[in-house]
Design a protein around this motif. Structure first.
Motif, mmCIF file in Angstrom:
data_model
loop_
_atom_site.group_PDB
_atom_site.id
_atom_site.type_symbol
_atom_site.label_atom_id
_atom_site.label_comp_id
_atom_site.label_asym_id
_atom_site.label_seq_id
_atom_site.Cartn_x
_atom_site.Cartn_y
_atom_site.Cartn_z
ATOM 1 N N LEU A 146 3.115 3.926 7.763
ATOM 2 C CA LEU A 146 2.673 3.482 6.430
ATOM 3 C C LEU A 146 3.005 4.522 5.365
ATOM 4 O O LEU A 146 3.328 4.176 4.219
ATOM 5 N N VAL A 173 -3.667 7.616 1.042
ATOM 6 C CA VAL A 173 -3.009 7.583 2.352
ATOM 7 C C VAL A 173 -2.706 9.013 2.825
ATOM 8 O O VAL A 173 -2.936 9.347 3.998
ATOM 9 N N TYR A 219 5.002 -7.688 -10.096
ATOM 10 C CA TYR A 219 3.789 -7.653 -9.262
ATOM 11 C C TYR A 219 4.104 -7.145 -7.857
ATOM 12 O O TYR A 219 3.201 -6.705 -7.132
ATOM 13 N N THR A 265 -2.657 5.195 -4.332
ATOM 14 C CA THR A 265 -2.397 4.844 -2.935
ATOM 15 C C THR A 265 -1.835 6.047 -2.195
ATOM 16 O O THR A 265 -2.248 6.349 -1.067
ATOM 17 N N PHE A 276 3.013 -4.195 -2.981
ATOM 18 C CA PHE A 276 3.475 -3.232 -1.981
ATOM 19 C C PHE A 276 2.439 -2.110 -1.810
ATOM 20 O O PHE A 276 2.056 -1.764 -0.683
ATOM 21 N N GLU A 277 1.978 -1.562 -2.924
ATOM 22 C CA GLU A 277 1.009 -0.462 -2.847
ATOM 23 C C GLU A 277 -0.278 -0.930 -2.178
ATOM 24 O O GLU A 277 -0.861 -0.202 -1.361
ATOM 25 N N THR A 321 -0.550 -3.329 -0.038
ATOM 26 C CA THR A 321 -0.260 -3.543 1.385
ATOM 27 C C THR A 321 -0.419 -2.243 2.159
ATOM 28 O O THR A 321 -1.077 -2.183 3.205
ATOM 29 N N ILE A 322 0.177 -1.181 1.635
ATOM 30 C CA ILE A 322 0.108 0.123 2.306
ATOM 31 C C ILE A 322 -1.336 0.623 2.332
ATOM 32 O O ILE A 322 -1.838 1.090 3.367
ATOM 33 N N LEU A 323 -2.012 0.486 1.186
ATOM 34 C CA LEU A 323 -3.393 0.978 1.096
ATOM 35 C C LEU A 323 -4.296 0.213 2.061
ATOM 36 O O LEU A 323 -5.087 0.812 2.805
ATOM 37 N N VAL A 335 5.481 -4.549 -6.953
ATOM 38 C CA VAL A 335 5.157 -3.121 -6.816
ATOM 39 C C VAL A 335 3.673 -2.963 -6.472
ATOM 40 O O VAL A 335 3.292 -2.226 -5.545
ATOM 41 N N ILE A 336 2.820 -3.679 -7.215
ATOM 42 C CA ILE A 336 1.371 -3.602 -6.970
ATOM 43 C C ILE A 336 1.065 -4.151 -5.573
ATOM 44 O O ILE A 336 0.259 -3.574 -4.823
#
Lengths: 453, 184
Positions: A223, A168, B99, A164, B104-105, B107-109, B101-102
């Motif tokens: 983000l 990003v 979960y 990610t 969150f990542e 969400t950002i991605l 952590v996954i």
């Protein structure tokens, strides 16, 4: 030369056009010194490729990774490069959100550093696998055995965090470049113009484009900002979640994040100081920027020094014999890795101290040399954490001494060459200073006839 | 290609305040169909054109972030339900804390990917089939511009007068029917 040593903001060019012309100068024919640096970087990279070829041909035995030290230089260097990447996102995203003025001159090069550092870091889990052609096992994919990843493992968190982060960062970097590539397009001819035209996606600078672009850029910054804190926290959990003496500590996430920012800011100084002189960028990057970066390093160095001390305090205060043993052993100058511990302490805690004096914080040589000490110290910090804990774990019968083989050193050298090759190619073909944002710092041309309210 | 039947008019400005005056006069004269070009994102231009209306890109970001978080939750919980591993630590098969952590990542991605998509859609990118006359190199250098890609023929004189009177250093016009230029 006055500008170079000024601790104030640099004198900006007088017009938008002058900013264009200054930065487009990098497109001129490269100097012999540039080719010499590129030759060294490519040679280092090719040496690394050859070492990796040996590892593929003869197997992982050519690396000295063996029980109990199953994580060696590859994982040390992986964490090092991920850490280097952090300063770029900090400078480009967090300092953008807080509208820090000194960010403008240095953020593009820092972002490039981030992307190339994470590209370098991503090599290492694959190299560490041995059978690199099976690296897709890292990722969740439907398969006949219906076997899925263990999402409760911090190693899987890390795969998601780094992927990610890279995605990003790369998007943020490219989006920022688009209007500047359009400037390069409009100042080029022939095939070069066509290539820049493709890369600029037909950017014209219409109000519609700027409106949506600025909104998107703000969201990218928002983000990317939490990623600065989350990525190295997740990397630290690769260690802290394990029940290994010297790793199993709640202090790891902030400690790792501070270390990442520390090493990243130092690397920005290491990279930008020679470039500023080589490309005569003094109107855009001067001691004012380096002074700010050095202050960031001082702050994070103080946090690291506190964390190092706190680890020892926790080891002593916990009365846990294993914790105490590993920490006291690490600091024993006659023990296997005592030298690595003292290199770490000297480079990360002592070497930056001269920067408390403004005279040394504004001296280009002092900035450059100390930044290199910090880079070395931060690599040894990861070596110290990873290797010493594994080589000296719970069972004395398994204790061993790990020293990297020349193949491992070669791959480390190759990764440095890989990073510098990308960076050198970038600074000569793309705007390493954000032209559009520099223009925002220049007062707009006015005739004094405004009647619009 | 465009179905435009009007006139193409372009005014080039060297001063920001003249440009803003030109935009203001066009708005007061109820003339639409213009595009402002600028070498940098000046907030004065965006304020006078959009009058504080936010970009819809924010909805793309929100949609992406929510979608990403949902995918993160489904990917982790459904796959681990299909392969129900009981780890020695005693965590339940579906454990929300690890979960997170996954999620969150993801969400950002998701937010970043959808924001990119939104920016591409709303900025009209990629725009490789642009009017070469409108893609003016002076605008990426130091000048500003107001462009009409399909102005009504009857308004040509009025528009040119507004552009000149507001301080445009150059006003040109020509046939717009050959070109396909996205408008605001």
């Amino acid at each position: 030369m006055k500008d170079v040593y000024s601790t104030g903001e640099p004198n900006r060019p007088e017009s938008y056009g002058a900013a264009n012309r200054d930065i487009i100068r990098v497109l001129l024919k490269p100097s012999a010194a540039y080719f010499a640096m590129l030759f060294v970087a490519v040679s280092m990279m090719l040496f690394g490729v050859w070492c990796e070829y040996q590892q593929i041909r003869w197997g992982m035995g050519v690396a000295n990774i063996k029980h109990p030290t199953m994580w060696g230089v590859y994982i040390v260097t992986f964490v090092f490069w991920v850490g280097i990447g952090h300063a770029g996102t900090l400078i480009s995203a967090i300092l953008y959100l807080v509208r820090s003025r000194w960010r403008t001159g240095v953020y593009r090069a820092s972002e490039a550093m981030t992307v190339f550092a994470v590209m370098t870091a991503l090599l290492f889990p694959v190299l560490h696998l041995g059978r690199m052609w099976q690296n897709y096992w890292f990722f969740p994919y439907p398969n006949q055995r219906q076997l899925w990843m263990n999402f409760k493992s911090p190693l899987m968190w890390d795969v998601f965090a780094i992927s990610t982060y890279f995605t990003v960062s790369a998007i943020f970097f490219y989006v920022g470049l688009v209007p500047d590539i359009a400037i390069f397009r409009d100042h080029s001819k022939g095939l070069v113009k066509k290539v820049y035209g493709l890369l600029s996606l037909g950017w014209r600078g219409t109000h519609r484009q700027w409106h949506h672009y600025m909104a998107a850029y703000g969201f990218f910054a928002a983000l990317a900002a939490p990623l600065v804190l989350s990525v190295h926290s997740v990397v630290s959990w690769d260690f802290a979640m394990a029940n290994t003496a010297g790793w199993h500590s709640t202090i790891f996430p902030p400690y790792f994040v501070a270390g990442a920012i520390f090493s990243g800011c130092a690397m920005v100084i290491t990279l930008l100081m020679p470039l500023t002189y080589a490309f005569n960028w003094h109107a855009y990057v001067n001691i004012w920027h380096f002074d700010a970066l050095a202050k960031m390093c001082l702050l994070t160095s103080a946090i690291l020094t506190y964390a190092y001390g706190m680890e020892y305090f926790i080891g002593w205060y916990s009365q846990n014999p294993y914790e105490q043993a590993i920490f006291f052993w690490r600091a024993d100058p006659w023990a296997d890795y005592g030298w690595a511990f003292y290199i770490m302490v000297f480079c990360n805690c002592v070497a930056p101290l001269p920067w408390y004096f403004q005279k040394l914080r504004t001296n280009p040589w002092a900035l450059f040399i100390i930044s290199i000490f910090i880079n070395i110290g931060m690599w040894f910090e990861r070596f110290n954490i990873i290797v010493s804990s594994l080589a000296h774990n719970f069972d004395p019968a398994t204790w061993d001494y790990y020293w990297p083989s020349w193949i491992e050193w070669g791959i480390l050298i190759g990764s440095t060459g890989w990073f510098f090759t990308w960076f050198l190619l970038f600074v000569k073909t793309f705007p390493a200073i954000a032209i559009t944002e520099i223009k925002e710092m220049i007062p707009p041309p006015l005739k004094g006839s405004l009647e619009a309210k | 290609m465009s179905s435009a039947t009007g006139i193409r008019i372009k005014g080039i400005y060297e001063h920001l305040d003249c440009l803003l005056t030109g935009i203001d006069r066009l708005k007061k004269a109820n003339i639409t169909g213009w595009t402002v070009m600028a070498p940098l994102p000046r907030h004065e231009i965006l304020e006078i054109v959009y009058e504080g209306r936010p970009s819809p890109v924010r909805w793309w970001t929100l949609t992406g972030a929510v979608t990403g978080m949902t995918i993160g939750l489904l990917l982790t919980s459904l796959t681990n339900t299909q392969w129900p591993m009981i780890l020695p630590g005693g965590k339940p098969v579906v454990s929300l804390v690890p979960y997170a952590v996954i999620m969150f990542e993801c969400t950002i991605l998701g937010g970043a990917l959808f924001t990119t998509l939104g920016a591409i859609v709303h900025c009209g990118l990629p725009g490789f089939f642009l009017d070469k006359a409108i893609q003016d190199p002076r605008v990426t250098d130091s000048s500003f511009g107001i462009v009409f890609t399909d102005a009504p023929t009857g308004d040509q004189a009025k528009i040119e007068a507004i552009l000149r009177d507001s301080g445009a250093v150059e006003v040109t016009s020509g046939d717009a029917t050959l070109y396909d230029v996205p408008n605001n």
